[in-house]
Design an enzyme around this catalytic site. Structure first.
Site, PDB file in Angstrom:
ATOM      1  N   ASP A  43       8.306 -12.887  13.508  1.00 16.57           N
ATOM      2  CA  ASP A  43       7.573 -10.725  13.016  1.00 16.57           C
ATOM      3  C   ASP A  43       7.063 -10.430  11.903  1.00 16.57           C
ATOM      4  O   ASP A  43       7.575 -11.063  11.307  1.00 16.57           O
ATOM      5  CB  ASP A  43       9.277 -10.259  12.830  1.00 16.57           C
ATOM      6  CG  ASP A  43       9.740  -9.597  13.976  1.00 16.57           C
ATOM      7  OD1 ASP A  43       9.043  -9.785  14.799  1.00 16.57           O
ATOM      8  OD2 ASP A  43      10.796  -9.528  13.890  1.00 16.57           O
ATOM      9  N   LYS A 102       9.665  -3.061  23.777  1.00 20.08           N
ATOM     10  CA  LYS A 102      10.767  -2.264  24.408  1.00 20.08           C
ATOM     11  C   LYS A 102       9.881  -0.791  25.441  1.00 20.08           C
ATOM     12  O   LYS A 102      10.384   1.041  24.263  1.00 20.08           O
ATOM     13  CB  LYS A 102      11.358  -1.825  23.176  1.00 20.08           C
ATOM     14  CG  LYS A 102      11.982  -2.850  22.660  1.00 20.08           C
ATOM     15  CD  LYS A 102      13.037  -2.197  20.857  1.00 20.08           C
ATOM     16  CE  LYS A 102      13.990  -3.273  20.670  1.00 20.08           C
ATOM     17  NZ  LYS A 102      12.917  -4.185  20.237  1.00 20.08           N
ATOM     18  N   ILE A 106       7.451   7.465  31.370  1.00 20.41           N
ATOM     19  CA  ILE A 106       7.734   7.908  32.805  1.00 20.41           C
ATOM     20  C   ILE A 106       6.685   7.136  33.193  1.00 20.41           C
ATOM     21  O   ILE A 106       6.623   5.729  32.915  1.00 20.41           O
ATOM     22  CB  ILE A 106       7.423   8.945  32.789  1.00 20.41           C
ATOM     23  CG1 ILE A 106       5.885   8.628  32.624  1.00 20.41           C
ATOM     24  CG2 ILE A 106       8.210  10.288  32.657  1.00 20.41           C
ATOM     25  CD1 ILE A 106       4.737  10.041  33.342  1.00 20.41           C
ATOM     26  N   GLN A 311      20.294  -3.546  10.226  1.00 24.74           N
ATOM     27  CA  GLN A 311      20.269  -4.710  11.233  1.00 24.74           C
ATOM     28  C   GLN A 311      21.323  -5.133  10.140  1.00 24.74           C
ATOM     29  O   GLN A 311      21.608  -5.097   9.491  1.00 24.74           O
ATOM     30  CB  GLN A 311      19.429  -5.113  10.672  1.00 24.74           C
ATOM     31  CG  GLN A 311      19.085  -6.839  11.558  1.00 24.74           C
ATOM     32  CD  GLN A 311      19.326  -6.892  12.907  1.00 24.74           C
ATOM     33  OE1 GLN A 311      19.758  -6.190  13.066  1.00 24.74           O
ATOM     34  NE2 GLN A 311      17.949  -7.452  13.761  1.00 24.74           N
ATOM     35  N   TYR A 313      23.859  -8.775  11.107  1.00 19.28           N
ATOM     36  CA  TYR A 313      24.268  -9.738  11.517  1.00 19.28           C
ATOM     37  C   TYR A 313      25.305 -10.855  11.694  1.00 19.28           C
ATOM     38  O   TYR A 313      26.232 -10.224  11.146  1.00 19.28           O
ATOM     39  CB  TYR A 313      23.699 -10.579  10.460  1.00 19.28           C
ATOM     40  CG  TYR A 313      21.351 -10.498  10.082  1.00 19.28           C
ATOM     41  CD1 TYR A 313      21.522 -10.589  10.683  1.00 19.28           C
ATOM     42  CD2 TYR A 313      21.648  -9.601   8.901  1.00 19.28           C
ATOM     43  CE1 TYR A 313      19.647 -10.881  10.861  1.00 19.28           C
ATOM     44  CE2 TYR A 313      19.922 -10.011   8.726  1.00 19.28           C
ATOM     45  CZ  TYR A 313      18.995 -10.222  10.092  1.00 19.28           C
ATOM     46  OH  TYR A 313      17.972  -9.400   9.567  1.00 19.28           O
ATOM     47  N   GLY A 331      14.565 -14.049  12.936  1.00 19.90           N
ATOM     48  CA  GLY A 331      13.484 -13.732  12.868  1.00 19.90           C
ATOM     49  C   GLY A 331      13.915 -14.149  11.007  1.00 19.90           C
ATOM     50  O   GLY A 331      13.448 -15.152  11.132  1.00 19.90           O
TER      51      GLY A 331
END
Ligand code: 6AU
Length: 360
Positions: A43, A102, A106, A311, A313, A331
């Site tokens: 990232d 991700k 539809i 986030q 961990y 990351g």
């Protein structure tokens, strides 16, 4: 977690023999060969950093995860662009590319997003992932798109343009383009970065070992000890998330398990926080983000703080030995270290040790 499912005690080399998906079989073999169950979440924010990081950390990992849409200067050229350069590094170091897109929409829309548009993700990413909130038909739509893509490239007219294998320090940064430097061509690209040496046209089956993988000088490096990955594409279902207050319910996770079983030829496994194999013949692969080690010198299995933005961990030992995941996705734990390759090696060793501990 399904307690003591047989796959928790099986070496990756054994699971390679029974996995349904060709890419999973390949990935399990690669993990065994490199003694690595580490995925780097690359990232970073520029194409230059991404390619340099992939080249430096490549020896320690089996999967490189991208978010192409946070990279400035991503070059979309299907023959010489960032995807192609990443693919060359993947061949050189032996890792698969996982675009963390991700997908959720539809079926028709995800088919188009996956195969077309600017990024043409299917062309360069071996693996991608989907949030199936939109319903299981989305998985069928993506599976169809991948099958059609594979059939199409099987006998397509292949124009191969050699770009050589890039090395760290040699990468263009899109942000620097158009500065009018004397070593740049009219597109603002550095002339020395991409040297077009061969243009050939041929009809060739996709599984040909020669397909778009060699150039005039034969200097594209290929990782020794294993053949190149199959042309199949694979999907991971986003079954559980690492973030605090995640709204994915048990029913949603169960729907992912059902969708995976219904599409074994396309779904490799899950992005999840624990092992989800429960039926006797389940052999899906699990990749888990939200992984960090305490700094060197601190208690190895100690608590690791979240990032303050949701986030959370866990250590590789907890995720792999206790919760049964196969690959940890790391990351910032690696990228923000003073020396990412050294830190990646530390993560590789700890994650592999946690896998060996699970087997015993
Ligand atoms: O190690 P980090 O926290 O720096 O980065 C974690 C990476 C990020 C997230 O977008 C991704 O993993 N991720 C995912 C994925 C892989 O789908 C799911 C999730 O539940 N949590 C998560 O952090 O690139």
């Amino acid at each position: 977690m399904s307690d003591r499912h047989p796959t928790l005690l099986q070496p990756y080399s054994e699971r390679a023999k029974t996995a349904t998906h060709p890419l999973s079989r390949y990935l399990f073999r690669l993990m065994d060969l490199k003694a690595s169950n580490l995925c780097l979440s690359a990232d970073v924010t520029t194409a230059r950093e991404l390619l340099a990081l992939a080249d430096r950390v490549g020896p320690s990992i089996v999967v490189l995860k991208t978010h192409y849409d946070l990279i400035s200067g991503w070059d979309y050229n299907p023959q010489t662009g960032t995807g192609v350069k990443l693919a060359a590094l993947a061949r050189k170091h032996g890792f698969l590319i996982f675009e963390d897109r991700k997908f959720v929409d539809i079926g028709k829309t995800v088919q188009m997003q996956y195969t077309a548009g600017t990024a043409r993700i299917i062309e360069w990413a071996h693996i991608t992932n989907a949030n199936i909130d939109a319903g299981k038909d989305m998985v069928r739509a993506m599976a169809e798109a991948a099958a059609n893509w594979k059939a199409r490239i099987h006998y397509e007219v292949k124009t191969s343009v050699s770009v050589g294998t890039p090395v760290a320090g040699q990468f263009d940064d899109g942000e620097e383009q158009n500065n009018g430097g004397s070593d740049r061509d009219s597109d603002g690209r550095k002339g020395s970065i991409v040297s077009i040496t061969t243009v050939t046209q041929s009809f060739e089956p996709a599984d040909s070992p020669r397909l778009a993988k060699t150039n005039e000088h034969g200097d594209e490096l290929v990782f020794p000890g294993i053949e190149e990955p199959p042309m199949d594409r694979g999907l991971l279902l986003l079954a559980q998330m690492s973030s605090k207050g995640c709204l994915m319910t048990k029913d949603y996770t169960q729907a992912c398990v059902e969708a995976a079983r219904e599409h074994k030829d396309f779904v490799m496994g899950y992005v999840a926080q624990e092992a989800l194999n429960s039926a006797p013949d389940d052999n899906f692969i699990h990749m888990t983000p939200g992984c960090k080690l305490p700094p060197p010198g601190e208690e190895e299995n100690g608590h690791v703080e979240g990032d303050g933005l949701g986030q959370q961990y866990n250590t590789p030992a907890k995720l792999i030995t206790l919760l049964g995941t196969d690959i940890v996705i790391v990351g910032r734990g690696i990228i923000q270290a003073a020396d990412p390759p050294t830190e990646a090696e530390r993560y590789r060793r700890k994650a592999w040790k946690a896998y060996l501990a699970r087997l015993s």
